[in-house]
Design a protein around this motif. Structure first.
Motif, PDB file in Angstrom:
ATOM      1  N   ALA A 165       0.114  -0.820   8.067  1.00 55.74           N
ATOM      2  CA  ALA A 165       0.578   0.010   9.183  1.00 55.74           C
ATOM      3  C   ALA A 165       1.965  -0.466   9.589  1.00 55.74           C
ATOM      4  O   ALA A 165       2.369  -1.575   9.245  1.00 55.74           O
ATOM      5  CB  ALA A 165      -0.382  -0.138  10.365  1.00 55.74           C
ATOM      6  N   ARG A 166       2.666   0.407  10.282  1.00 55.52           N
ATOM      7  CA  ARG A 166       3.936  -0.016  10.891  1.00 55.52           C
ATOM      8  C   ARG A 166       3.645  -0.153  12.382  1.00 55.52           C
ATOM      9  O   ARG A 166       3.023   0.720  12.978  1.00 55.52           O
ATOM     10  CB  ARG A 166       5.021   1.031  10.665  1.00 55.52           C
ATOM     11  N   LEU A 167       4.094  -1.259  12.987  1.00 52.67           N
ATOM     12  CA  LEU A 167       3.845  -1.466  14.422  1.00 52.67           C
ATOM     13  C   LEU A 167       5.151  -1.900  15.094  1.00 52.67           C
ATOM     14  O   LEU A 167       5.382  -3.101  15.314  1.00 52.67           O
ATOM     15  CB  LEU A 167       2.744  -2.530  14.622  1.00 52.67           C
ATOM     16  N   THR A 219       7.442  -4.220  -1.388  1.00 49.73           N
ATOM     17  CA  THR A 219       8.042  -2.914  -1.100  1.00 49.73           C
ATOM     18  C   THR A 219       8.594  -2.336  -2.399  1.00 49.73           C
ATOM     19  O   THR A 219       9.117  -3.089  -3.232  1.00 49.73           O
ATOM     20  CB  THR A 219       9.181  -2.992  -0.052  1.00 49.73           C
ATOM     21  N   ILE A 220       8.479  -1.016  -2.545  1.00 49.82           N
ATOM     22  CA  ILE A 220       9.030  -0.398  -3.767  1.00 49.82           C
ATOM     23  C   ILE A 220      10.548  -0.319  -3.704  1.00 49.82           C
ATOM     24  O   ILE A 220      11.197  -0.027  -4.700  1.00 49.82           O
ATOM     25  CB  ILE A 220       8.469   1.021  -4.013  1.00 49.82           C
ATOM     26  N   ASP A 221      11.133  -0.566  -2.522  1.00 47.12           N
ATOM     27  CA  ASP A 221      12.570  -0.297  -2.332  1.00 47.12           C
ATOM     28  C   ASP A 221      13.492  -1.323  -2.993  1.00 47.12           C
ATOM     29  O   ASP A 221      14.669  -1.052  -3.194  1.00 47.12           O
ATOM     30  CB  ASP A 221      12.899  -0.239  -0.832  1.00 47.12           C
ATOM     31  N   GLY A 232      13.779   4.675  -1.548  1.00 39.38           N
ATOM     32  CA  GLY A 232      14.626   3.486  -1.587  1.00 39.38           C
ATOM     33  C   GLY A 232      15.091   3.021  -0.228  1.00 39.38           C
ATOM     34  O   GLY A 232      15.599   1.913  -0.093  1.00 39.38           O
ATOM     35  N   ASN A 233      14.938   3.897   0.777  1.00 40.31           N
ATOM     36  CA  ASN A 233      15.312   3.520   2.142  1.00 40.31           C
ATOM     37  C   ASN A 233      16.682   2.853   2.235  1.00 40.31           C
ATOM     38  O   ASN A 233      16.784   1.695   2.622  1.00 40.31           O
ATOM     39  CB  ASN A 233      14.214   2.612   2.727  1.00 40.31           C
ATOM     40  N   ARG A 234      17.716   3.565   1.881  1.00 45.59           N
ATOM     41  CA  ARG A 234      19.125   3.106   1.917  1.00 45.59           C
ATOM     42  C   ARG A 234      19.474   2.105   0.831  1.00 45.59           C
ATOM     43  O   ARG A 234      20.618   1.655   0.739  1.00 45.59           O
ATOM     44  CB  ARG A 234      19.541   2.521   3.286  1.00 45.59           C
ATOM     45  N   SER A 285      19.285   9.243  -4.126  1.00 43.20           N
ATOM     46  CA  SER A 285      18.453   8.465  -3.192  1.00 43.20           C
ATOM     47  C   SER A 285      18.108   9.336  -1.989  1.00 43.20           C
ATOM     48  O   SER A 285      18.916  10.175  -1.560  1.00 43.20           O
ATOM     49  CB  SER A 285      19.230   7.265  -2.661  1.00 43.20           C
ATOM     50  N   GLU A 286      16.935   9.078  -1.421  1.00 41.99           N
ATOM     51  CA  GLU A 286      16.513   9.817  -0.224  1.00 41.99           C
ATOM     52  C   GLU A 286      17.502   9.578   0.929  1.00 41.99           C
ATOM     53  O   GLU A 286      18.293   8.638   0.902  1.00 41.99           O
ATOM     54  CB  GLU A 286      15.113   9.357   0.193  1.00 41.99           C
ATOM     55  N   LYS A 287      17.447  10.432   1.924  1.00 43.22           N
ATOM     56  CA  LYS A 287      18.207  10.321   3.174  1.00 43.22           C
ATOM     57  C   LYS A 287      19.717  10.530   2.982  1.00 43.22           C
ATOM     58  O   LYS A 287      20.521  10.068   3.784  1.00 43.22           O
ATOM     59  CB  LYS A 287      17.950   8.975   3.873  1.00 43.22           C
ATOM     60  N   ILE A 288      20.112  11.162   1.874  1.00 45.41           N
ATOM     61  CA  ILE A 288      21.546  11.398   1.655  1.00 45.41           C
ATOM     62  C   ILE A 288      21.885  12.867   1.830  1.00 45.41           C
ATOM     63  O   ILE A 288      22.856  13.211   2.498  1.00 45.41           O
ATOM     64  CB  ILE A 288      21.969  10.865   0.265  1.00 45.41           C
ATOM     65  N   GLY A 329       8.795  11.728  -3.693  1.00 50.67           N
ATOM     66  CA  GLY A 329       7.991  11.365  -2.526  1.00 50.67           C
ATOM     67  C   GLY A 329       7.024  10.207  -2.752  1.00 50.67           C
ATOM     68  O   GLY A 329       7.284   9.288  -3.539  1.00 50.67           O
ATOM     69  N   HIS A 330       5.887  10.300  -2.069  1.00 51.18           N
ATOM     70  CA  HIS A 330       4.966   9.162  -2.031  1.00 51.18           C
ATOM     71  C   HIS A 330       4.249   8.890  -3.341  1.00 51.18           C
ATOM     72  O   HIS A 330       3.588   7.850  -3.469  1.00 51.18           O
ATOM     73  CB  HIS A 330       3.965   9.346  -0.886  1.00 51.18           C
ATOM     74  N   VAL A 331       4.390   9.780  -4.302  1.00 55.84           N
ATOM     75  CA  VAL A 331       3.800   9.482  -5.612  1.00 55.84           C
ATOM     76  C   VAL A 331       4.383   8.154  -6.141  1.00 55.84           C
ATOM     77  O   VAL A 331       3.723   7.400  -6.864  1.00 55.84           O
ATOM     78  CB  VAL A 331       4.032  10.677  -6.579  1.00 55.84           C
ATOM     79  N   GLN A 332       5.619   7.856  -5.710  1.00 58.73           N
ATOM     80  CA  GLN A 332       6.292   6.619  -6.156  1.00 58.73           C
ATOM     81  C   GLN A 332       5.621   5.363  -5.594  1.00 58.73           C
ATOM     82  O   GLN A 332       5.864   4.256  -6.056  1.00 58.73           O
ATOM     83  CB  GLN A 332       7.758   6.616  -5.698  1.00 58.73           C
ATOM     84  N   ARG A 333       4.831   5.523  -4.550  1.00 58.91           N
ATOM     85  CA  ARG A 333       4.211   4.345  -3.932  1.00 58.91           C
ATOM     86  C   ARG A 333       2.827   4.042  -4.505  1.00 58.91           C
ATOM     87  O   ARG A 333       2.241   3.007  -4.186  1.00 58.91           O
ATOM     88  CB  ARG A 333       4.098   4.561  -2.413  1.00 58.91           C
ATOM     89  N   GLY A 334       2.312   4.976  -5.341  1.00 58.02           N
ATOM     90  CA  GLY A 334       0.940   4.794  -5.815  1.00 58.02           C
ATOM     91  C   GLY A 334       0.872   4.297  -7.244  1.00 58.02           C
ATOM     92  O   GLY A 334       1.886   3.966  -7.862  1.00 58.02           O
TER      93      GLY A 334
END
Ligand code: F6P
Length: 320
Positions: free
Chosen positions: A72-74, A126-128, A171-173, A223-226, A250-255
């Motif tokens: 989770a993120r908190l 992290t995958i990033d 990749g989150n930046r 990369s995402e967010k561009i 998308g999230h397929v990259q995380r699985g």
């Protein structure tokens, strides 16, 4: 000498986290420690969602993606009052030290807890690949394989239809997933936060690939967010000879099942984290540098600047 430690996974999950938990728990048990699983990251720490890990929890997890402890993120963990509740829960269970598996946000939580008397060791999950104190993070290799597999498939169909596939990767930046997959797939263009994005320049380059280089298809990895890849793909259709199609991986990259490299990396890092805690060390993160597993103070690690990857970008430019 410590007797009880906790382990948690936090932030976006990554393939190989289970292998890291398993290594922490097995090496810890071998060294005479009781190892507790803390469910759902820092949230479970605050809520007291904590359980002793037995061999049953750990069998058949090595090859499984995701994290059986949940994540989770908190953001509230930044607040001292929230962390105090977490420390109370740990004390209630007699847990004296914790291994935190996650990204840079999770590292900050681990550093803050260490200052409050709970020794923590962070492991980069992290995958990033955006943790600069390690040459590779757990999950990056698996995600890279997933991206390469998907792009290879996209190339087949792009080739049949004189299309340009515009592929957005995570990749989150951090541009590593885009850059490494671009080289591995023989992409025509790579766009990351580090390369910058000049839309006209990219469209002109694609025209050139179509006309002068007579390419039957093109792959653009972004990369995402561009930028909005759907709208960019429409511009490709409008202004170049290719018909543009966007794919957001998308999230397929995380699985997916972690690659052998990620499993070994996670196991080595889990072992090192336990060894550091047994030496009474806290506030460090584990990394792999030039093939060696090392411990680096978290505060120092968070301030190491990102490597420019100019060498890889130059290589890519020479290969296109
Ligand atoms: O940090 C891993 C990551 O997958 C990033 O690549 C991405 O930007 C983000 O997490 C997505 O987060 P969420 O799963 O919360 O949408």
């Amino acid at each position: 000498m410590i007797k009880k430690i906790g382990v948690l996974t936090s932030g976006g999950d990554s393939p190989g986290m289970n292998a890291a938990i398993r290594a922490v728990a097995r090496v810890g048990a071998l060294e005479g420690l009781e190892v507790y699983g803390i469910y759902n990251g820092y949230k479970g720490m605050v809520d007291g969602d904590i359980e002793l890990l037995t061999r049953d929890h750990l069998s058949d997890v090595l090859d499984r993606g995701g994290t059986f402890l949940g994540s989770a993120r908190l953001p509230e963990f930044k607040e001292i009052e929230v962390r105090k509740k977490a420390v109370e829960q740990l004390q209630k269970h007699g847990i004296e030290a914790v291994v935190v598996i996650g990204g840079d946000g999770s590292y900050r939580g681990a550093a803050a807890l260490t200052k409050m008397g709970i020794n923590c060791i962070a492991i980069p999950g992290t995958i990033d690949n955006d943790i600069t104190s390690t040459d590779s993070t757990i999950g990056f290799d698996t995600a890279l394989n997933t991206v390469v597999d998907a792009v290879d498939k996209l190339r087949d169909t792009s080739n049949s239809h004189h299309r340009c596939s515009v592929v957005e990767v995570m990749g989150n930046r951090c541009g590593d997933l885009a850059l490494f997959s671009g080289i591995a797939c023989g992409a025509e263009i790579i766009v990351t936060a580090q390369t910058g994005f000049d839309e006209i320049e990219v469209l002109d380059a694609l025209k050139e690939f179509d006309i002068s280089k007579k390419k039957k298809h093109a792959i653009v990895i972004i990369s995402e967010k561009i930028t909005d890849v759907e709208s960019f793909a429409r511009k490709v259709s409008q202004f170049t000879g290719f018909s543009g199609r966007a794919t957001v991986l998308g999230h397929v990259q995380r699985g997916g099942s972690p690659t052998p490299n990620d499993r070994v990396l996670a196991s080595r890092m889990g072992e090192k984290a336990v060894d550091l805690l047994l030496q009474g060390i806290g506030g460090q993160c584990v990394g792999i540098q030039k093939g060696e597993v090392v411990g680096v103070p978290i505060e120092e690690a968070l301030n190491i600047p990102r490597v420019s990857r100019k060498d890889l970008k130059n290589l890519f430019d020479r290969l296109v």
